[in-house]
Motif scaffolding. Structure first.
Motif, PDB file in Angstrom:
ATOM      1  N   ASP A  58     -56.065   1.844  55.800  1.00 22.63           N
ATOM      2  CA  ASP A  58     -57.235   1.544  54.976  1.00 22.63           C
ATOM      3  C   ASP A  58     -57.543   2.724  54.047  1.00 22.63           C
ATOM      4  OD1 ASP A  58     -59.407   0.112  54.087  1.00 22.63           O
ATOM      5  OD2 ASP A  58     -60.457   0.083  56.012  1.00 22.63           O
ATOM      6  N   ASP A  59     -58.157   2.443  52.922  1.00 26.44           N
ATOM      7  CA  ASP A  59     -58.566   3.489  51.964  1.00 26.44           C
ATOM      8  C   ASP A  59     -57.390   4.402  51.610  1.00 26.44           C
ATOM      9  OD1 ASP A  59     -61.043   2.363  52.540  1.00 26.44           O
ATOM     10  OD2 ASP A  59     -61.650   3.997  53.878  1.00 26.44           O
ATOM     11  N   GLU A  86     -58.002  -3.407  47.408  1.00 32.79           N
ATOM     12  CA  GLU A  86     -59.381  -3.738  47.785  1.00 32.79           C
ATOM     13  C   GLU A  86     -60.338  -3.343  46.674  1.00 32.79           C
ATOM     14  OE1 GLU A  86     -60.145  -1.771  51.554  1.00 32.79           O
ATOM     15  OE2 GLU A  86     -60.681   0.079  50.552  1.00 32.79           O
ATOM     16  N   ASP A 138     -57.292   2.073  48.082  1.00 35.03           N
ATOM     17  CA  ASP A 138     -58.731   2.311  48.082  1.00 35.03           C
ATOM     18  C   ASP A 138     -59.385   1.791  46.799  1.00 35.03           C
ATOM     19  OD1 ASP A 138     -61.013   3.632  49.511  1.00 35.03           O
ATOM     20  OD2 ASP A 138     -61.168   4.609  47.551  1.00 35.03           O
TER      21      ASP A 138
HETATM   22 MG    MG Z   1     -61.279   0.444  52.458  1.00 34.40          MG
END
Ligand code: MG
Ligand code: C2E
Ligand code: MG
Ligand code: MG
Length: 288
Positions: free
Chosen positions: A180-181, A237, A203
């Motif tokens: 994630d990110d 995202e 991200d």
């Molecule tokens: Mg994220």
């Protein structure tokens, strides 16, 4: 103290609030109570495949409805929860609730998609994490391939051997792992070849800039190339505009998540969305 100037605590503090959860201790107490009194729920944000025009998974995002304070953002309480064992209890709640949701889909929805949950590094590395996952998968009778786990790069900095072992066991259960990110942590790229990672989630700070020739533009393109080169999946995202979506598609990144497509929604709306997406897909096919 350093803790009290932490991001979560400061934002939570408001001198005008009748209820002052202005210290780590108060916030931790309130979080423990929230667990007890069922004040948490999960919202689900669709991840779309822009090539197939299809909803392909949901990300589960925790919400806290405090009786007096109203809805509290995870940005304001997850960092505080991560300072203690509370993050493990919250994480266990997220595991149970998302499995219950997956289970309910088998009667309420005509199709199923994987649910991706966020797991804090502290929880992932805690003893008993993998056993808890195993146990709950069997309690809810869910196949591990319907669950995905998102971790941030920070987790790779600590006990690399333990981390690798936990990840291998997750993979053994059929659970895929996303970073994630991606691009915002401090870890090296070495872990991409040493750990069993399936997906990079770009991200949103990079995606935000990916339609003009800003730095984020080059970074996005490079992350997509990196993922393609390493045969990893890539999800963007924070896709908010059609221009961003188009640029990502031009680069070959088709899995998108963001307000341009859909906000996170409650369970009932998520089920409706899933059923609608099946209808759309089958009518698309019928027209051909
Ligand atoms: Mg994220
Ligand atoms: P994340 O995992 O990176 O989740 C994506 C965040 O971006 C979510 O914020 C989502 O609502 C937001 N978002 C989605 N699309 C867009 C967009 O187009 N534009 C913008 N500006 N934002 C978008 P949310 O729900 O407030 O969660 C914030 C963070 O809190 C998450 O970031 C994650 O790090 C953490 N979090 C949320 N739920 C959980 C959980 O169940 N467990 C743990 N450990 N952390 C969680
Ligand atoms: Mg429920
Ligand atoms: Mg996430």
């Amino acid at each position: 103290s350093a803790k009290q100037s932490g991001r979560g605590v400061l934002k939570f503090y408001d001198a005008n609030m009748s209820l002052e959860l202005n210290g780590t201790y108060q916030l931790e107490k309130a979080l423990a109570e929230a667990l007890d009194k069922n004040q948490f729920c999960l919202h689900y944000q669709p991840i779309y495949d822009a090539k197939k025009s299809q909803l392909v998974q949901f990300e589960a995002l925790i919400r806290w409805d405090h009786p007096e304070r109203g809805r509290v953002s995870p940005i304001d309480f997850i960092p505080v929860a991560e300072e203690s064992h509370l993050i493990c209890e919250i994480g266990e709640y997220v595991i149970r609730e998302s499995l219950e949701f997956i289970q309910s889909l088998s009667s309420k929805a005509t199709t199923s998609v994987p649910i991706s949950i966020n797991v804090s590094g502290r929880h992932l590395m805690a003893s008993g994490f993998i056993e808890y996952i195993e146990e709950q998968l069997s309690v809810y009778n869910i196949d591990g391939t319907l669950l995905k786990i998102e971790v941030t790069e920070g987790v790779f900095l600590h006990d690399t051997e333990l981390c690798a072992e936990v990840m291998r066991r997750l993979k053994g259960l059929g659970i895929e792992i996303s970073v994630d990110d991606f691009g915002t942590g401090y870890s090296s790229l070495y872990y991409l070849k040493s750990l069993p990672i399936d997906t990079l989630k770009i991200d949103k700070s990079f995606v935000k800039e990916c339609h003009d020739h800003a730095e984020g533009y080059t970074i996005c393109e490079s992350i997509i190339k990196l993922a393609q080169g390493l045969a990893l999946e890539v999800i963007a995202e924070g896709v908010e505009t059609v221009e961003q979506a188009q640029t990502l598609i031009d680069w070959g990144c088709y899995q998108h998540q963001g307000y341009y497509y859909c906000y996170p929604v409650d369970e009932v709306s998520a089920v409706a969305m899933l059923n609608d997406s099946v209808k759309e897909t089958s009518s698309d096919t019928a027209e051909i």
